[in-house]
Design an enzyme around this catalytic site. Sequence first.
Site, PDB file in Angstrom:
ATOM      1  CB  CYS B  94     -47.230  30.836  -8.463  1.00 22.23           C
ATOM      2  SG  CYS B  94     -46.528  30.845  -6.857  1.00 22.23           S
ATOM      3  CG  HIS B 368     -51.632  33.170  -5.122  1.00 19.34           C
ATOM      4  ND1 HIS B 368     -51.620  32.515  -6.356  1.00 19.34           N
ATOM      5  CD2 HIS B 368     -50.219  33.460  -4.969  1.00 19.34           C
ATOM      6  CE1 HIS B 368     -50.362  32.194  -6.851  1.00 19.34           C
ATOM      7  NE2 HIS B 368     -49.649  32.748  -5.966  1.00 19.34           N
TER       8      HIS B 368
END
Lengths: 138, 422
Positions: B94, B368
């Site tokens: 991420c 996200h």
Amino acid sequence: MEKNNFTIAEYQAFLNEGKLVGSRCLNCGTVSLPLKPICSNCQQSNMELIQMSGKGKLAAYSLIAIGPKMMIEEGFDKQHPYCSGIVELDEGIRIPARIIGLDVGKSVSESVGTRCELEFLQKDNKPDVLAFKIVPNS
Amino acid sequence: MIRKKLNREVAIVGSGISKYGPAGDGITTRDLFVEAYHDALKSVEEGLDPKQIEALYIGNATSDLFEHQMHIGPIMTNWSGLIPRPAIRIEDACASSGVAFREAVLSIASGVYDIVLAAGTEKMTNLPTSEVTEVLAYALDGVSEFPPGFTFPGVYAAMCTAHMAKWGTTIEDLMRVAIKSHNNAALNPKAHFNISIKDIMKNRREKAAKEGKVIPSWGDELDFLQDSAQNPVVAWPLRLFDCSTICDGASCVLLAAAEIARNFTDNPLYVIGTGQASDYPLHGRADLASIAATKYAASQAYEMAGVKPKDIKIAEVHDCFTIAEIVAMEDLGFFKPGEAVKAINERITERNGLLPINTGGGLKAKGHPVGATGTGQIFEIWEQMTGKAGPRQVVNKNIDFGLAQNVGAHGATVVVHIFEKR
């Protein structure tokens, strides 16, 4: 224990024998779990194997409702969550494991610190999974 | 130790973002990238001829598994018409595009390039939630964490129990983070969930009325979030509204050497600090209620920038889960360990507070799209610090220093950047 190459294959082979094995640096004494070939403290590659006692306490955990495929295949789902946690061994080192027998009615502050003991989950045709069982009334 | 500095200064001259959210069947990482790239080019006040871009740094977690496409660096170069310029695809889970941004900064600071593009792109929604859960869990340690069933939410949930046991953090504290994120996202048209929790409640009441069902009698937002039919457990103690979204999106940042930045804009945003660190899996860390790599990365960035946590006026932190925002607020030095919750309850981190955090809605509500998140956070900081954030512009006119923190998986990678408006 005799020297080996400190590979993951060897670590898993120990798990399959019911042993939780880490490594201890012969230079500075730092213990790693799972076993590792190079010391994180002094960067030397002079290690020995060390078998863990298998006794410890629950340091952190989760009741997981949405798991990966292998857990869904075991029958876990939103109605039947499983517990994964981090156990702090009496040697002072931690390891992630499946947690068996946690009383889900207890609060976080009651559950963290609960005593637990090494247990293995045998799976058909698959490597054994490291688990710890909560010691009742601890 | 000698204070590490960039060899020459670097500035952001433009930035763009795609709409975050499910992009639809057949839409790919390259389509999302082009949307963000056009937005970035359009944002450069004096214009930037794409021919001037010398290299591309592309963050992407796993198009390999999400859309069976690897080697996406040259594909993004091709789709932006920039062949034969070099492209570097960076995978740090991420934190992929936060690290891509850092590498882009370092490439200019080194003197090799003058103008580069840092970007991120991710198409997650090709897979059902169960498979996305599986793929994201591959970013954990495959030897120690994945076999006992840890998922990405599961490992943050464990961190959360450690924080609860150590500092007395409660479920309600987590919920207040989600409420704030949604309030900010409601003002952000690019957000995945462009709606406040109050309005979600209103919509669900109206739906129940229309369908002739019993109209739920929630009091406030906390009451709604306590309703497990509306907010089911994902990995206890984390529930659905504690988790960032699974979504598609892309983001781009155009960087230039500071000495030429004013050719493109009167408002360059200077990158004055960068730091990055690695860490063990969660069990190997001294404190389970903290992400140590954030502290290491932040200390490098603060030292390079010559600023302190108290100087920061706006921040984007990596709230992949509500607990992660609380932990980040402490690890970045904004609040003492165990005191972030107090700041949330005092509304300090709201858009009009003393230290606004995640003004775009955060990973929770803005979304996200994992590999696009880092440069997407920097986009938000850039819009706020250059006064382009429209209805969600913070009230404070003097936001001279800003910070962005981007985390890979459970903090095995963290990258922190500090920005200055002059």
